[in-house]
Design an enzyme around this catalytic site. Structure first.
Site, PDB file in Angstrom:
ATOM      1  N   GLU A  51       0.831  -1.203   0.000  1.00 42.03           N
ATOM      2  CA  GLU A  51       0.000   0.000   0.000  1.00 42.03           C
ATOM      3  C   GLU A  51       0.869   1.258   0.000  1.00 42.03           C
ATOM      4  O   GLU A  51       0.622   2.206  -0.753  1.00 42.03           O
ATOM      5  CB  GLU A  51      -0.920   0.006   1.223  1.00 42.03           C
ATOM      6  CG  GLU A  51      -1.891  -1.184   1.266  1.00 42.03           C
ATOM      7  CD  GLU A  51      -1.354  -2.367   2.048  1.00 42.03           C
ATOM      8  OE1 GLU A  51      -2.152  -3.069   2.676  1.00 42.03           O
ATOM      9  OE2 GLU A  51      -0.113  -2.606   2.027  1.00 42.03           O
ATOM     10  N   THR A 195      21.415 -38.477   0.500  1.00 37.47           N
ATOM     11  CA  THR A 195      21.568 -37.622  -0.683  1.00 37.47           C
ATOM     12  C   THR A 195      22.879 -36.854  -0.619  1.00 37.47           C
ATOM     13  O   THR A 195      23.577 -36.705  -1.636  1.00 37.47           O
ATOM     14  CB  THR A 195      20.387 -36.635  -0.775  1.00 37.47           C
ATOM     15  OG1 THR A 195      19.174 -37.368  -0.931  1.00 37.47           O
ATOM     16  CG2 THR A 195      20.552 -35.676  -1.949  1.00 37.47           C
TER      17      THR A 195
END
Length: 366
Positions: A51, A195
């Site tokens: 705004e 991983t």
């Protein structure tokens, strides 16, 4: 009321993706006499809200104008002053709001300020779109827990790697670019120690047209096996590496990991594995509002079983590798009966060249 202005406000809000966390994505458009005279969006956490930026960018006096804003204007002092008060000060005539803010510090108070000052307020315009845009913020602000997205990439026969462990590359370049866009949007990327040891990934963001923002790297590593030479510990990044370990992890190794800059979260165990729900609470305390889960089949299974996953992005590439020992996206014990399967709903299907991506949300209640 012209809905094109709210559509434009949503487009503006999207520009802040990746930069406003843990604040929401918000766009604002100021309209006067059928013309847009000001636009703005929340650009970065801690800076002016949408705004205020719209007021700053206005090309003429905004008195008597209408503002279209995607989220209820704030009513409290945080990093910046209340936007609702600024709207009253600028003497707008009308405010059209997409979504009411569930933040307990706002929750209707911004609307109340506007209406009590004689400003006409319309709510619920493109509310569904506003909810999807801010799905991360909406969960985090109401639960203090991260919004978790499970991403997986598999072959047509459901494999995430060949039986040798080779997985580069299952998906095409366009799919991988989208994944880096996801990495840019979230505040954390989670992977398992398997991983890290197998692939030594960087888990950073690499976009073609923009540097992008790195997310915090979160490693589930109960025994603190992360190598001190791992790239996640030896790279330049504004984000840090967080390693979740068990209480039994070697204290000397933890000291060495901390010396490398890692943030260690000692996590209790549940059923022989790290308690992911506890970990989510700890990450939430660190203002990590969203996580992209890029784990293997074991971590994915644990995350689904513990109910921390909110959304799924499943890439499917038109390749077949076969192999009964080849890894699949979700492993673990699995369900004994199809009736107990975890349901995914609100499905969308996207194309990235020859790859297909299925997106959906985990059904929380049956």
């Amino acid at each position: 009321m012209d809905i094109q202005y709210m559509k434009r406000a949503l487009e503006l809000a999207e520009k802040g993706a990746g930069y406003t966390s843990p604040n929401p994505l918000v766009g604002a458009v100021i309209v006067k006499d059928g013309r847009i005279i000001g636009e703005g969006y929340h650009e970065v956490y801690g800076s002016h809200h949408a705004e205020v930026n719209a007021f700053k960018n206005a090309t003429e006096n905004v008195e008597g104008a209408t503002m279209y804003v995607t989220l209820e204007p704030c009513s409290h002092y945080g990093k910046t002053p209340p936007c609702a008060n600024k709207i009253v000060e600028k003497k707008l005539k009308k405010v059209v709001i997409g979504l009411e803010d569930p933040n307990p510090l706002v929750a209707g108070k911004g609307i109340e300020i506007l209406r009590s000052s004689g400003i006409e307020v319309v709510t619920g315009v493109f509310e569904a779109e506003g909810r999807k845009l801010n799905e991360i913020f909406l969960k985090y602000i109401t639960t203090s827990l991260p919004f978790v997205i499970l991403k997986t990439a598999m072959t047509l026969d459901g494999k995430i790697a060949a039986y040798t462990g080779d997985s580069k590359w299952i998906t095409n370049e366009a799919s991988r670019e989208f994944v880096h866009q996801l990495r840019h949007r979230v505040s954390g990327i989670m992977a398992g120690i398997g991983t890290i040891i197998a692939d030594d990934p960087m888990l950073n963001t690499r976009l073609k047209e923009d540097k992008g923002k790195d997310a915090h790297r979160i490693i589930v590593d109960s025994s603190a096996r992360t190598p001190l030479t791992a790239r996640i510990l030896n790279m330049e990044s504004d984000a840090n590496t967080i390693i979740a370990v068990s209480e039994q992890a070697d204290k000397e190794k933890l000291r060495l990991l901390r010396d490398k800059g890692a943030d260690i979260i000692v996590t209790p165990q549940k059923d022989g594995k790290l308690d992911l729900q506890y970990l989510m609470k700890e990450l939430g305390k660190r203002k990590i509002d969203s996580i992209l889960l890029e784990g293997g089949g074991t971590l994915n299974y644990s995350a689904l079983e513990e109910g921390i996953v909110d959304k799924v992005h499943a890439f499917i590439a038109p390749k077949i590798v076969g192999g009964k020992e080849a890894k699949t996206p979700v492993e673990g014990m699995g369900k004994a009966y199809i009736r107990d399967a975890i349901d995914v709903e609100d499905i969308e299907v996207s194309r990235f060249g020859s790859d297909v991506m299925i997106t959906g949300y985990i059904r929380k209640e049956r």
